[in-house]
Enzyme design. Structure first.
Site, PDB file in Angstrom:
ATOM      1  N   ASN A 167      -6.945   9.237  13.647  1.00  0.00           N
ATOM      2  CA  ASN A 167      -7.322   9.668  12.296  1.00  0.00           C
ATOM      3  C   ASN A 167      -6.146  10.386  11.637  1.00  0.00           C
ATOM      4  O   ASN A 167      -5.738  11.443  12.095  1.00  0.00           O
ATOM      5  CB  ASN A 167      -8.539  10.607  12.361  1.00  0.00           C
ATOM      6  CG  ASN A 167      -9.823   9.845  12.638  1.00  0.00           C
ATOM      7  OD1 ASN A 167      -9.824   8.900  13.425  1.00  0.00           O
ATOM      8  ND2 ASN A 167     -10.908  10.236  11.985  1.00  0.00           N
ATOM      9  N   TYR A 214     -16.093  -2.192   7.490  1.00  0.00           N
ATOM     10  CA  TYR A 214     -14.669  -1.875   7.339  1.00  0.00           C
ATOM     11  C   TYR A 214     -13.929  -2.159   8.642  1.00  0.00           C
ATOM     12  O   TYR A 214     -12.868  -2.784   8.651  1.00  0.00           O
ATOM     13  CB  TYR A 214     -14.518  -0.398   6.963  1.00  0.00           C
ATOM     14  CG  TYR A 214     -13.107   0.133   7.038  1.00  0.00           C
ATOM     15  CD1 TYR A 214     -12.661   0.820   8.169  1.00  0.00           C
ATOM     16  CD2 TYR A 214     -12.220  -0.029   5.981  1.00  0.00           C
ATOM     17  CE1 TYR A 214     -11.363   1.309   8.237  1.00  0.00           C
ATOM     18  CE2 TYR A 214     -10.924   0.466   6.049  1.00  0.00           C
ATOM     19  CZ  TYR A 214     -10.508   1.133   7.188  1.00  0.00           C
ATOM     20  OH  TYR A 214      -9.213   1.621   7.266  1.00  0.00           O
ATOM     21  N   SER A 253      -7.228   0.407  12.458  1.00  0.00           N
ATOM     22  CA  SER A 253      -7.900   1.710  12.398  1.00  0.00           C
ATOM     23  C   SER A 253      -8.604   1.983  13.724  1.00  0.00           C
ATOM     24  O   SER A 253      -9.151   1.059  14.334  1.00  0.00           O
ATOM     25  CB  SER A 253      -8.929   1.730  11.270  1.00  0.00           C
ATOM     26  OG  SER A 253      -9.699   2.904  11.364  1.00  0.00           O
ATOM     27  N   SER A 254      -8.626   3.236  14.135  1.00  0.00           N
ATOM     28  CA  SER A 254      -9.260   3.594  15.422  1.00  0.00           C
ATOM     29  C   SER A 254     -10.766   3.316  15.393  1.00  0.00           C
ATOM     30  O   SER A 254     -11.404   3.177  16.431  1.00  0.00           O
ATOM     31  CB  SER A 254      -9.018   5.074  15.729  1.00  0.00           C
ATOM     32  OG  SER A 254      -9.622   5.878  14.712  1.00  0.00           O
ATOM     33  N   CYS A 255     -11.342   3.196  14.182  1.00  0.00           N
ATOM     34  CA  CYS A 255     -12.797   2.973  14.126  1.00  0.00           C
ATOM     35  C   CYS A 255     -13.140   1.528  14.500  1.00  0.00           C
ATOM     36  O   CYS A 255     -14.308   1.168  14.603  1.00  0.00           O
ATOM     37  CB  CYS A 255     -13.345   3.310  12.746  1.00  0.00           C
ATOM     38  SG  CYS A 255     -12.973   2.072  11.527  1.00  0.00           S
ATOM     39  N   LEU A 315      -2.204   6.972   1.857  1.00  0.00           N
ATOM     40  CA  LEU A 315      -1.738   8.106   2.659  1.00  0.00           C
ATOM     41  C   LEU A 315      -0.605   7.689   3.595  1.00  0.00           C
ATOM     42  O   LEU A 315       0.477   8.307   3.606  1.00  0.00           O
ATOM     43  CB  LEU A 315      -2.920   8.644   3.494  1.00  0.00           C
ATOM     44  CG  LEU A 315      -2.594   9.612   4.618  1.00  0.00           C
ATOM     45  CD1 LEU A 315      -2.121  10.936   4.052  1.00  0.00           C
ATOM     46  CD2 LEU A 315      -3.806   9.810   5.529  1.00  0.00           C
ATOM     47  N   HIS A 337     -11.725  11.810   4.217  1.00  0.00           N
ATOM     48  CA  HIS A 337     -11.928  12.039   5.650  1.00  0.00           C
ATOM     49  C   HIS A 337     -12.126  13.532   5.883  1.00  0.00           C
ATOM     50  O   HIS A 337     -11.937  14.343   4.983  1.00  0.00           O
ATOM     51  CB  HIS A 337     -10.724  11.514   6.439  1.00  0.00           C
ATOM     52  CG  HIS A 337     -10.633  10.025   6.463  1.00  0.00           C
ATOM     53  ND1 HIS A 337      -9.830   9.307   5.601  1.00  0.00           N
ATOM     54  CD2 HIS A 337     -11.272   9.101   7.219  1.00  0.00           C
ATOM     55  CE1 HIS A 337      -9.968   8.011   5.844  1.00  0.00           C
ATOM     56  NE2 HIS A 337     -10.837   7.863   6.819  1.00  0.00           N
ATOM     57  N   GLY A 358       0.836  -1.206   0.000  1.00  0.00           N
ATOM     58  CA  GLY A 358       0.000   0.000   0.000  1.00  0.00           C
ATOM     59  C   GLY A 358       0.867   1.251   0.000  1.00  0.00           C
ATOM     60  O   GLY A 358       0.572   2.207   0.685  1.00  0.00           O
ATOM     61  N   ASP A 365     -22.901  11.964  12.385  1.00  0.00           N
ATOM     62  CA  ASP A 365     -21.766  12.359  13.221  1.00  0.00           C
ATOM     63  C   ASP A 365     -20.747  11.246  13.373  1.00  0.00           C
ATOM     64  O   ASP A 365     -19.580  11.480  13.649  1.00  0.00           O
ATOM     65  CB  ASP A 365     -22.260  12.745  14.629  1.00  0.00           C
ATOM     66  CG  ASP A 365     -22.604  14.232  14.752  1.00  0.00           C
ATOM     67  OD1 ASP A 365     -23.343  14.585  15.686  1.00  0.00           O
ATOM     68  OD2 ASP A 365     -22.109  15.028  13.919  1.00  0.00           O
ATOM     69  N   ARG A 398     -12.330  14.104  17.698  1.00  0.00           N
ATOM     70  CA  ARG A 398     -11.402  13.176  17.044  1.00  0.00           C
ATOM     71  C   ARG A 398      -9.973  13.506  17.471  1.00  0.00           C
ATOM     72  O   ARG A 398      -9.625  14.656  17.713  1.00  0.00           O
ATOM     73  CB  ARG A 398     -11.489  13.304  15.518  1.00  0.00           C
ATOM     74  CG  ARG A 398     -12.824  12.833  14.918  1.00  0.00           C
ATOM     75  CD  ARG A 398     -12.979  11.335  15.008  1.00  0.00           C
ATOM     76  NE  ARG A 398     -14.219  10.878  14.386  1.00  0.00           N
ATOM     77  CZ  ARG A 398     -15.391  10.788  15.019  1.00  0.00           C
ATOM     78  NH1 ARG A 398     -15.479  11.167  16.304  1.00  0.00           N
ATOM     79  NH2 ARG A 398     -16.460  10.328  14.397  1.00  0.00           N
ATOM     80  N   GLY A 409       1.043   4.673   3.717  1.00  0.00           N
ATOM     81  CA  GLY A 409       2.109   3.944   3.019  1.00  0.00           C
ATOM     82  C   GLY A 409       3.090   4.895   2.347  1.00  0.00           C
ATOM     83  O   GLY A 409       4.313   4.723   2.445  1.00  0.00           O
ATOM     84  N   PRO A 462      -3.854   3.446  14.537  1.00  0.00           N
ATOM     85  CA  PRO A 462      -3.564   4.880  14.434  1.00  0.00           C
ATOM     86  C   PRO A 462      -4.784   5.740  14.739  1.00  0.00           C
ATOM     87  O   PRO A 462      -5.923   5.293  14.540  1.00  0.00           O
ATOM     88  CB  PRO A 462      -3.157   5.041  12.971  1.00  0.00           C
ATOM     89  CG  PRO A 462      -3.923   3.998  12.247  1.00  0.00           C
ATOM     90  CD  PRO A 462      -4.124   2.848  13.217  1.00  0.00           C
ATOM     91  N   TRP A 513     -20.455  18.641   7.856  1.00  0.00           N
ATOM     92  CA  TRP A 513     -21.445  17.609   8.161  1.00  0.00           C
ATOM     93  C   TRP A 513     -21.620  17.441   9.672  1.00  0.00           C
ATOM     94  O   TRP A 513     -20.674  17.612  10.456  1.00  0.00           O
ATOM     95  CB  TRP A 513     -21.013  16.259   7.579  1.00  0.00           C
ATOM     96  CG  TRP A 513     -20.913  16.233   6.099  1.00  0.00           C
ATOM     97  CD1 TRP A 513     -21.415  17.148   5.197  1.00  0.00           C
ATOM     98  CD2 TRP A 513     -20.243  15.226   5.327  1.00  0.00           C
ATOM     99  NE1 TRP A 513     -21.094  16.771   3.912  1.00  0.00           N
ATOM    100  CE2 TRP A 513     -20.380  15.592   3.975  1.00  0.00           C
ATOM    101  CE3 TRP A 513     -19.554  14.051   5.642  1.00  0.00           C
ATOM    102  CZ2 TRP A 513     -19.853  14.827   2.937  1.00  0.00           C
ATOM    103  CZ3 TRP A 513     -19.009  13.287   4.619  1.00  0.00           C
ATOM    104  CH2 TRP A 513     -19.168  13.678   3.276  1.00  0.00           C
ATOM    105  N   LYS A 551     -10.762  -4.771   9.442  1.00  0.00           N
ATOM    106  CA  LYS A 551      -9.481  -4.404  10.058  1.00  0.00           C
ATOM    107  C   LYS A 551      -9.227  -5.273  11.294  1.00  0.00           C
ATOM    108  O   LYS A 551      -8.109  -5.684  11.569  1.00  0.00           O
ATOM    109  CB  LYS A 551      -9.458  -2.922  10.413  1.00  0.00           C
ATOM    110  CG  LYS A 551      -9.583  -1.986   9.225  1.00  0.00           C
ATOM    111  CD  LYS A 551      -8.577  -2.261   8.142  1.00  0.00           C
ATOM    112  CE  LYS A 551      -7.244  -1.598   8.380  1.00  0.00           C
ATOM    113  NZ  LYS A 551      -6.332  -1.756   7.220  1.00  0.00           N
TER     114      LYS A 551
END
Ligand code: GFB
Length: 316
Positions: free
Chosen positions: A166, A137, A108-110, A15, A180, A11, A270, A210, A17, A164, A203, A141
């Site tokens: 965001n 997603y 991912s933090s999500c 971003l 994002h 990858g 949100d 975050r 990578g 990580p 939005w 992960k």
């Protein structure tokens, strides 16, 4: 990792990578495998395996897999989940099969539960339901994280995962719909400034918070961890400070030099109310992010301006 170690960034066009490749090159690594031949389609297990057999990387940074902002996750959950499952499987298996000494998998933090106690620590993973807007997603992960643990448990593979905050920075996806929040608002406010629009729509309510990390700092953290970390537990990597979406929108307005108003649209989602990471493990090892947020936003905007107007989005 030595200067001539064979290193592959799976990858290298993403971003994070791309930031890892820049940081590796800048610190004198000459054994980077990327660029010796075109990267394979990492969702294709056979082509990925053949690539690993030809190049035999010793250290692998797994930054591959499609990602996107909250809108992209709502609109394309199947594509995001499938791609991340496929690339996780093909890269982890090929790395093990071809004898990679270490692999760092970027999660991912999500993937933390929506109602996770804050700041989020790795012990809370899988302890509750995920945020619905990005659950497919996030699950993919988590599968990648679990796959690394399984290869360590069964085969003794020195594979570990990093969660990580965001991330944002140059080479990000600046498309207004799929990017994002930071790159999307940079694009919207730039276009509003140029067009003289009286306001920019942000939005949601502006209230979610975050934690952001500049991609070059995150890359530095990943290289630091590849060199110094080798435990089975995942580790968080963040910027240390949280901002409300309203605050970050104001900082972006300042960085872009937009004079119009910010107007929130509460009809838009949100997502998670708050995402902040407990990065105590990494801090205790002596790592800190180096780039102040305002400087990171300014550098990211300057990079965005280098793009020709018609290419002002970074399609991945
Ligand atoms: O950055 P973002 O899309 O990702 O949204 P998440 C962060 C917050 O910014 C949300 C708000 O509350 C959005 O509603 N926001 C305001 C905007 N204006 C905008 C805008 O113009 N564009 C975008 N994108 N957001 C992602 C996950 O969640 O976190 C991904 O969906 C990934 O899978 C990423 O894990 C790290 O932080 O909400």
């Amino acid at each position: 990792m030595k200067a001539d170690s064979r290193i592959f960034v799976a990858g290298g066009d993403t971003l994070i990578g791309a930031a890892i490749l820049r940081r590796l090159a800048a610190s004198g690594h000459e054994g980077i495998v990327n660029g010796r031949e075109p990267d394979p389609d990492l969702a294709d297990g056979a082509r990925t395996m053949a690539f690993f057999e030809r190049n035999a990387p010793e250290f692998v940074f797994h930054a591959a897999g499609r990602s996107g902002g909250i809108r992209e996750n709502i609109d394309r959950p199947a594509e995001l989940m499938r791609d991340n499952l496929l690339v996780a499987e093909s890269v982890v298996h090929a790395a093990w099969k071809c004898g990679a000494r270490k692999l760092l998998y970027l999660a991912s933090s999500c993937s933390y539960p929506r109602a996770c106690p804050q700041p989020m620590s790795v012990g809370s993973l899988m302890s509750g339901p995920l945020e619905p807007t990005n659950e497919p997603y996030a699950m993919a992960k988590l599968a990648g994280v679990s796959l690394c643990s399984a290869y360590r448990a069964q085969y003794g593979a020195r594979f570990f995962s990093v969660f990580p905050a965001n991330a944002f920075g140059p080479f990000d996806d600046f498309r207004a719909e799929s990017g994002h929040v930071i790159p999307a608002l940079i694009r919207k406010m730039h276009e509003a400034k140029v067009a003289g629009r009286p306001f920019v729509e942000v939005w949601g309510t502006g209230k979610p918070r975050r934690e952001f990390v500049y991609a070059d700092d995150l890359a530095d953290a990943c290289i630091f961890l590849m060199r110094n970390y080798d435990r089975p537990e995942p580790v968080n990597a963040g910027g240390g400070e949280t901002f409300s979406i309203g605050e970050i929108a104001e900082l972006i307005r300042e960085a872009v030099g937009y004079r119009g108003l910010i107007r929130f649209d509460p009809s838009k989602p949100d997502g998670m109310p708050l995402k902040s990471l407990d990065a105590g493990e990494l801090t205790a090892m002596g790592w800190r992010p180096a780039t102040p947020l305002r400087e990171a936003l300014a550098t990211t905007y300057e990079w965005f301006l280098t793009l020709s107007p018609e290419v002002r989005c970074h399609a991945r």
